[in-house]
Scaffold this motif. Structure first.
Motif, mmCIF file in Angstrom:
data_model
loop_
_atom_site.group_PDB
_atom_site.id
_atom_site.type_symbol
_atom_site.label_atom_id
_atom_site.label_comp_id
_atom_site.label_asym_id
_atom_site.label_seq_id
_atom_site.Cartn_x
_atom_site.Cartn_y
_atom_site.Cartn_z
ATOM 1 N N TYR A 1 15.437 -1.537 -1.559
ATOM 2 C CA TYR A 1 15.544 -2.995 -1.644
ATOM 3 C C TYR A 1 16.965 -3.348 -1.222
ATOM 4 O O TYR A 1 17.912 -2.644 -1.588
ATOM 5 C CB TYR A 1 15.250 -3.483 -3.068
ATOM 6 N N ASP B 1 3.142 -3.209 -1.585
ATOM 7 C CA ASP B 1 3.811 -4.515 -1.711
ATOM 8 C C ASP B 1 3.596 -5.235 -3.027
ATOM 9 O O ASP B 1 4.487 -5.922 -3.500
ATOM 10 C CB ASP B 1 3.371 -5.453 -0.567
ATOM 11 N N ASP C 1 9.100 -0.667 1.228
ATOM 12 C CA ASP C 1 10.032 -0.931 0.138
ATOM 13 C C ASP C 1 10.588 0.397 -0.390
ATOM 14 O O ASP C 1 10.652 0.642 -1.598
ATOM 15 C CB ASP C 1 9.420 -1.792 -0.977
ATOM 16 N N HIS D 1 11.499 -5.203 2.397
ATOM 17 C CA HIS D 1 12.833 -5.028 1.809
ATOM 18 C C HIS D 1 13.690 -3.970 2.510
ATOM 19 O O HIS D 1 14.881 -3.867 2.198
ATOM 20 C CB HIS D 1 12.725 -4.729 0.315
ATOM 21 N N HIS E 1 2.984 -4.248 -6.153
ATOM 22 C CA HIS E 1 3.389 -3.637 -7.430
ATOM 23 C C HIS E 1 2.227 -3.657 -8.414
ATOM 24 O O HIS E 1 2.407 -3.861 -9.618
ATOM 25 C CB HIS E 1 4.622 -4.337 -8.033
ATOM 26 N N CYS F 1 7.352 0.920 -2.827
ATOM 27 C CA CYS F 1 8.102 0.045 -3.735
ATOM 28 C C CYS F 1 8.871 0.814 -4.823
ATOM 29 O O CYS F 1 8.402 0.955 -5.955
ATOM 30 C CB CYS F 1 7.178 -0.984 -4.365
ATOM 31 N N SER G 1 9.256 -0.424 -9.074
ATOM 32 C CA SER G 1 9.555 -1.862 -9.017
ATOM 33 C C SER G 1 8.767 -2.623 -10.078
ATOM 34 O O SER G 1 7.594 -2.348 -10.309
ATOM 35 C CB SER G 1 9.198 -2.412 -7.637
HETATM 36 FE FE LIG Z 1 8.053 -4.064 -3.312
#
Ligand SMILES: [Fe+2]
Length: 518
Positions: free
Chosen positions: A194, A409, A191, A253, A411, A164, A442
């Motif tokens: 994004y 995922d 991720d 993403h 965060h 992320c 993120s």
């Molecule tokens: Fe994410």
């Protein structure tokens, strides 16, 4: 594996490969092809860095992608239609006095001028250095490490996992620190990009506004390619790739929010194909992970002797529909039945002491409020309860002593018990431990304390730890323990944050469930 010699070598290397690597290495002696038949256009072509991945006992895959103008609006990196020979070398020393493998591969416009040479014939459990050349220019030097022999009894394995990295979310300072860790491997749980840019924070990490062509949503190949170029323009991300081999699986993403790859319309299939191609072009993935249109096989295993197996999953491509009403139905699948069966069969066939499953979304239940109903997070494992319980029962029945799931995922940093049935915790079996790792950037800075965290702990008795700051996990595995250190940066809204060890959780051999240490 963490020998004194290895640590010394890493320190030397970090000293050599800071700013100005290209200039340093150019002085060592050019070794470009004398008869390159299609030189790249003028300019430095290694602007996106170098990488290695998916270590085997005898080799790794190397990666680079040529781009003299990485943010050119057409997504082609200023490379046009040229087909450019790219030479690579692998050496046992960072000055390339002892080159052990070399070769030439062709960078073509069809693959965005990326190359993925798979090097074999290397020694197991050993550090190597690699570099590329094209058109008279030499790339930065990468460091990598092969996996140990399949039957090797390792003393220890050290890896980090991350996920992320929203470009707009903040600086990738965590990657600068991750690059300096002494690691065998980095596992990335998705991720990596994004697909949308957030218009309210349209700035480069180095400052200055993003141009308009980088503020649109990714829907076609050119735009997905550009998004990788933008993200990979960050020097900390490049350095993290340069210092360690990576193993990557995607989350949503890389394609679009909460995507699932079943029952696609032609337009959705075309978008997924474009997303997967750009992803492959920009990561150190082996040929076995090269997509075929909208299809890709990203789920796979990596083995580290008899100490640990990594099983990387894909909980998007084969995911079926679901509904709140029937979430316990055996028809609903997050992995697809073929991948699910492969996963549980692997529980039996693995010889490893620790079975580590790398997974996109958290697997343990997350109830968002303490009332008796379970308030589920959209598009999570909590919508595929039958399949989750089945997998965890199979782990129990097949005698997996040390199951650890690592996830991204959310965060957030979580520690959770893995239970065979969250609806009946009193009779369920505790079969493993889940560590959810926070984002690199993120959701911005985050905070050390949060009432949301307190609510989660109250609503989920199987959850032992929650934190909402940015960073990554550093893991040390031995035959006795699996030690997860949550490493955090106190801020990402400005550069230069230090790294801190927030908390350390330990799983002991044969004892599922983590305990906090120091
Ligand atoms: Fe994410």
């Amino acid at each position: 594996m963490a020998t004194t010699a290895r640590r010394t070598s890493r320190r030397l290397f970090l000293g050599l490969t800071g700013v100005g690597t290209a200039a340093v290495m150019a002085g060592v002696g050019a070794w470009d092809l004398p008869n390159a038949h299609a030189a790249p256009p003028k300019g430095y072509p290694f602007t996106l860095g170098v990488a290695s991945g998916d270590p085997l006992p005898d080799g790794v895959v190397l990666w680079t992608r040529l781009a003299v103008d990485p943010l050119a609006p057409d997504g082609r990196g200023g490379m046009g239609d040229r087909r450019v020979p790219v030479r690579y070398q692998v050496a046992t020393d960072e000055r390339f006095r002892h080159v052990v493998r070399s070769g030439t591969v062709l960078a073509t416009p069809e693959l965005g001028h990326s190359v993925h040479p798979e090097v074999d014939g290397l020694e197991p459990d050993r550090e190597y250095f690699y570099r590329f050349s094209a058109g008279g220019e030499i790339s930065p030097v990468g460091r990598t490490r092969t996996a140990p022999r399949r039957d090797a009894a390792l003393d220890d394995l050290t890896f980090a996992f991350a996920s992320c990295q929203s470009y707009e979310g903040g600086h990738y300072t965590a990657y600068r620190h991750l690059a300096e860790e002494d690691l065998d491997l980095v596992v990335h749980l998705g991720d990596y990009i994004y697909e949308e840019s957030y218009l309210d924070a349209p700035e480069f990490h180095e400052g200055g506004l993003l141009p308009d062509h980088l503020r649109t949503e990714c829907v076609d190949l050119d735009r997905y390619r550009l998004q990788y170029s933008l993200y990979k323009s960050d020097q900390h991300l490049q350095t993290a790739h340069q210092q360690h081999p990576w193993a990557f699986t995607f989350d949503d993403h890389e394609v679009h929010n909460n995507f699932r790859g079943t029952n696609l319309t032609p337009e959705q299939a075309a978008r997924q194909a474009a997303a997967f191609q750009a992803m492959y072009e920009n990561l150190p993935l082996r040929h076995a992970q090269r997509p075929d249109g909208p299809d890709i096989q990203i789920h796979r295993k990596l083995r580290y002797g008899t100490l640990a197996d990594f099983t990387l999953l894909d909980s998007h491509q084969f995911r079926g529909p679901t509904s709140m009403a029937d979430r316990d139905s055996p028809d609903y699948t997050n992995l697809g039945h073929a991948q699910r069966d492969w996963l549980v069969d692997g529980f039996s066939s693995s010889q490893a002491r620790w079975q580590i499953v790398g997974n996109q979304q958290p697997m343990a239940e997350t109830d968002r409020d303490p009332d008796p109903d379970v308030t589920r997070i959209t598009a999570s494992w909590d919508y595929y309860v039958y399949e989750r319980n089945h997998i965890l029962r199979e782990a129990r029945d097949r005698g997996v002593d040390n199951l650890v799931v690592i996830s991204g995922d959310r965060h957030s940093n979580y520690v959770s018990d893995l239970l065979t049935d969250y609806a009946h915790p009193d009779t369920a079996d505790l079969v493993g431990t889940e560590f959810v790792g926070t984002s690199i950037s993120s959701n911005g800075d985050g905070a050390p304390e949060s009432p949301v965290g307190d609510t989660l702990l109250e609503a989920n008795p199987h959850m032992k730890f929650v934190n909402f700051q940015r960073g990554y996990s550093r893991v040390t595995v031995t035959s006795e323990t699996f030690i997860n250190e949550f490493r955090i940066v106190p801020y990402v809204s400005r550069p230069g944050a230090p790294i801190e060890s927030l908390a350390t959780w330990v799983v002991e051999d044969g004892v599922p469930g983590a305990v906090q240490s120091a």
